[in-house]
Enzyme design. Structure first.
Site, mmCIF file in Angstrom:
data_model
loop_
_atom_site.group_PDB
_atom_site.id
_atom_site.type_symbol
_atom_site.label_atom_id
_atom_site.label_comp_id
_atom_site.label_asym_id
_atom_site.label_seq_id
_atom_site.Cartn_x
_atom_site.Cartn_y
_atom_site.Cartn_z
ATOM 1 N N GLY A 145 0.877 -1.173 0.000
ATOM 2 C CA GLY A 145 0.000 0.000 0.000
ATOM 3 C C GLY A 145 0.916 1.225 0.000
ATOM 4 O O GLY A 145 1.870 1.278 0.794
ATOM 5 N N CYS B 258 -8.647 -2.919 -5.670
ATOM 6 C CA CYS B 258 -7.446 -3.125 -4.856
ATOM 7 C C CYS B 258 -7.723 -2.769 -3.394
ATOM 8 O O CYS B 258 -8.885 -2.771 -2.959
ATOM 9 C CB CYS B 258 -6.235 -2.367 -5.383
ATOM 10 N N ASP C 213 -1.001 5.205 -6.427
ATOM 11 C CA ASP C 213 0.414 5.016 -6.097
ATOM 12 C C ASP C 213 1.218 6.217 -6.554
ATOM 13 O O ASP C 213 2.264 6.523 -5.990
ATOM 14 C CB ASP C 213 0.952 3.736 -6.744
#
Ligand code: RI2
Length: 321
Positions: free
Chosen positions: A17, A126, A195
């Protein structure tokens, strides 16, 4: 925890993460700064910290939260004239970063929840701490919501997501990644994490996110991205691209099967890029912005203004000569 131990856990995705790996790296640098040195001088400390930073940054190439966190923590070395002040600078910076990262998620949850309406069905892909925080906050605010969560092949982060949603008491549907388009007409809002966010507002997130966003765009479903400001990628303003991590083929196909298929190559990119056109809003701790405003975050919150741009650009063009 030792730097090498943290780096190994990040690499193996035991710590994963984008936000969590950034905090783990900051914590590892903090612990490293406290560690007694064989040679007690400022130069040794500085180079030791630089090496530690390199080891951490090299673990996973895509999540820009990692180099950003390391950069923020190592800024504690700047201007230090003694070993003690350098140590203290790094420790203070690391603790402040970890603290602000946690606060950022709480703030994103409050802002993101305002964009979720009572009765909404939300799709998430996700396992994003920031995206889930928005969903859980909306539920805590008393909104009746339902979630569709994807499986997330090959690492199955969807299992972590459904556990968290289940524990929060949120009605959740678990679907395979390829079922997104089949259910998209039941969805009111897509919420995912990030991300990395580039200067042009593109979002780099778990592989499959762009397909989800494409389906959402086709069905006129809004897409909201929950991302702390330290996930914005400063160097994209000088045209640097985000590297997409390609993970081991064994995550997709076991070696014993692969061995029987000599003409087959397994490709396993961990992330993809969703263009700004498919994103309605990016929720940061500083507020919700349209993706086209990403540069403002890079300038105001990461300190990459036009001067920084010129400096980096000069270096770049000199390299090309
Ligand atoms: P938070 C994850 O990467 C996922 O792509 C997720 O959407 C993103 O980081 C952001 O997560 P991976 O480590 O920082 O599972 O919001 O490859 O938790």
């Amino acid at each position: 925890m030792l730097v090498t131990e943290t780096a190994d856990k990040i690499k193996r995705m035991e710590i994963r993460g984008a936000g969590r790996i950034a905090r783990a790296a900051a914590q590892a640098l903090r612990d490293c700064a406290e560690f007694p040195l064989s040679k007690n001088d400022l130069g040794t400390f500085r180079s030791g910290m630089q090496r530690a930073a390199q080891v951490l940054v090299a673990t996973r190439p895509t999540a820009v939260s990692l180099p950003n966190a390391v950069h923020i923590v190592l800024a504690g070395l700047e201007g230090a004239t003694t070993l003690d002040s350098a140590r203290e600078g790094v420790i203070r910076r690391a603790e402040a970063f970890i603290d602000s990262s946690r606060h950022a998620v709480e703030q994103i949850a409050r802002i993101g929840a305002r964009h979720i309406a009572d009765g909404d069905t939300i799709l998430t892909h996700c396992n994003s701490e920031a995206a889930l925080a928005c969903i859980i906050q909306a539920h805590r605010d008393g909104k009746s919501i339902e979630v569709f969560a994807t499986e997330v092949r090959p690492r199955n982060q969807g299992l972590v997501t459904i556990r968290t949603l289940n524990d929060a008491g949120i009605k959740t549907n678990f679907i395979v990644d390829s079922a997104v388009r089949s259910f998209i007409n039941d969805i009111d809002l897509v919420i995912v994490g990030a991300d990395a966010v580039t200067v042009n507002g593109a979002v780099v997130n778990k592989i499959g996110t762009s397909q989800v966003a494409h389906s959402a765009s086709e069905a006129r479903v809004n897409v909201l991205v929950a991302a702390e400001t330290y996930k914005f990628a400063p160097r994209t303003i000088i045209g640097e691209l985000i590297e997409i991590e390609e993970r081991p083929p064994q995550e997709v196909l076991p070696d014993e099967i692969a061995r029987t298929l000599p003409h087959v190559t397994v490709r396993n990119p961990a992330f993809d890029v969703t263009p700004a056109d498919y994103i309605d809003l990016i929720v940061t701790e500083a507020g919700a912005i349209p993706p086209q405003m990403a540069y403002v975050i890079i300038r105001e919150y990461l300190g990459w203004g036009i001067e920084e741009f010129h400096k980096a650009f000069e270096i770049n063009t000199r390299h090309e000569e």
